[in-house]
Design an enzyme around this catalytic site. Structure first.
Site, PDB file in Angstrom:
ATOM      1  N   ASP A 136     211.225  19.240  -9.209  1.00 33.71           N
ATOM      2  CA  ASP A 136     210.158  18.502  -9.817  1.00 33.71           C
ATOM      3  C   ASP A 136     210.329  17.036  -9.735  1.00 33.71           C
ATOM      4  O   ASP A 136     209.419  16.164  -9.560  1.00 33.71           O
ATOM      5  CB  ASP A 136     210.048  18.852 -11.206  1.00 33.71           C
ATOM      6  CG  ASP A 136     209.795  20.284 -11.665  1.00 33.71           C
ATOM      7  OD1 ASP A 136     209.264  21.012 -10.785  1.00 33.71           O
ATOM      8  OD2 ASP A 136     210.662  20.864 -12.649  1.00 33.71           O
ATOM      9  N   HIS A 187     210.580  23.650 -16.386  1.00 34.39           N
ATOM     10  CA  HIS A 187     210.340  23.817 -14.854  1.00 34.39           C
ATOM     11  C   HIS A 187     209.149  24.623 -14.547  1.00 34.39           C
ATOM     12  O   HIS A 187     209.072  25.141 -13.490  1.00 34.39           O
ATOM     13  CB  HIS A 187     211.773  24.379 -14.396  1.00 34.39           C
ATOM     14  CG  HIS A 187     211.594  24.503 -12.777  1.00 34.39           C
ATOM     15  ND1 HIS A 187     211.366  23.408 -12.075  1.00 34.39           N
ATOM     16  CD2 HIS A 187     211.751  25.419 -11.715  1.00 34.39           C
ATOM     17  CE1 HIS A 187     211.463  23.664 -10.774  1.00 34.39           C
ATOM     18  NE2 HIS A 187     211.845  24.921 -10.541  1.00 34.39           N
TER      19      HIS A 187
END
Ligand code: ADP
Length: 343
Positions: A149, A187
């Site tokens: 990310d 996530h």
């Protein structure tokens, strides 16, 4: 002497991750394990002229693959394919992660365990609960890898700034944007919260591009699933992100780097020094959250909780949404282990 074991080394993530790890000078032993054959991959890698010893282990040899390991990376599982619900993915990967973490608790009880298998938000609680039940849980040694990310945020931020004004893109290094941005929370989708460390950049995006940027970071994985058209999800970029994270753990183990919180990881809050502070700020029921971590000897000692004191109103809203979704994801993981134990 550092031994690293990859569980799921034949896969789309496992293979490029193994290659990158073969290049790291701090690793002396690289153990590859998968239920699919790994001999060819380990032989191939063993011709690379770096000094680590690379060995492949068969399905029945998991004990040897793990024995004495300092870092265990788990990318094993099935990737998300179009049409597959998150629940389908959860059920398959939960079983795999539980059994591999169980084996790690047995054969490499002191290893740092890096969870890559998705959904990370639920797989990390599965890992922690599995180890707790075995009496093998060591705080700070289980980490969910959320690094992709941040890698995406750095890339997309420079690209968006370039859309605004192409001259802005010049001179910006995508690989060094972590001074200006980090990513916290979880996530997947809405649990991913990009945070601007340098307001100049969020201001430069403007409100429309800010929203588009956040959405692209949160749902960037879908772009890859779609583009691969049934052939899997992020593998190469995930391998790079997993490698970058492991590199920091290695630097900390060999004392190349002093304690500074730069990379985020998804961790069990009651297991870190100031975890309770984070819970006071975000909610007492929240047991896991990704924040930049402080590492000592490759283990998480504390997290950067101060980062939560400087949120913009938009970021506060994003965190709120992330926390409520995370609580559900975490509970699902815990139930998978604790529910099964009650049967
Ligand atoms: P991804 O794209 O996420 O890497 P792949 O399906 O390409 O997905 O790779 C996942 C890997 O995990 C495969 O090589 C598969 O054989 C492996 N795997 C699945 N279950 C286990 C298990 N129980 N132990 C070890 N490896 C496993």
């Amino acid at each position: 002497m550092v031994k690293v074991t990859i569980l799921g080394a034949s896969g789309g993530v496992g293979q490029p991750l193994s290659l990158l790890l073969k290049l790291n000078k701090h690793i002396t032993e690289l153990a590859l394990y998968d239920i699919k054959p790994v001999e060819g991959i380990s032989k191939d890698l063993s011709h690379i002229n770096t000094n680590s010893e690379c060995t492949g282990f068969k399905d029945s040899e998991i004990g040897e693959a793990l024995h004495g390991s300092d870092i265990v990376l788990i990318p094993a599982g099935v990737p998300r394919r179009p049409g597959m619900s998150r629940d389908d993915l959860f059920k398959i990967n939960a079983k795999i992660v539980k059994s591999l973490v169980g084996a790690t608790g047995k054969f490499a009880p002191d290893a740092r365990i890096l969870i890559i298998s998705n959904p990370v938000n639920s797989m990390v609680p599965i890992a922690v609960e599995t180890l707790k039940m075995m009496g093998k849980f060591q705080a700070g040694k289980v980490m969910g890898v959320t690094m992709l990310d941040l890698v995406r945020a750095e890339t997309f931020l420079v690209d968006f700034l370039g859309l605004q004004d192409s001259s802005k893109k010049k001179g910006l290094d995508k690989g060094a944007m972590d001074k200006n941005i980090t990513v916290i929370g979880g996530h997947s989708g809405n649990t991913i919260v990009p945070l601007f460390l340098n307001r100049e950049f969020s201001d430069a995006l403007g409100s429309q591009h800010y929203g588009e940027f956040i959405h692209r970071v949160q749902f960037g994985g879908d772009e890859i699933v779609k583009a691969k058209n049934g052939e899997g999800s992020a593998t190469l970029s995930m391998a790079l992100a997993g490698y970058k994270f492991t590199e920091e753990i290695l630097k900390s183990i060999v004392h190349e780097k002093s304690q500074v919180a730069t990379i985020p990881a998804f961790v069990y809050l009651p297991g870190v020094l100031n975890g309770k502070k984070v819970q006071d700020k975000l909610g007492k029921d929240l047991e896991y959250f990704a924040l930049p971590v402080n590492l000592t000897n490759g283990c998480v000692t504390s997290v950067d909780d101060k980062i939560l004191d400087h949120l913009s109103s938009k970021e506060t809203q994003l965190v709120k949404v992330a926390v409520s979704e995370l609580i559900v994801n975490i509970e699902k993981g815990k139930k998978f282990v604790l529910g099964a134990a009650k049967l």
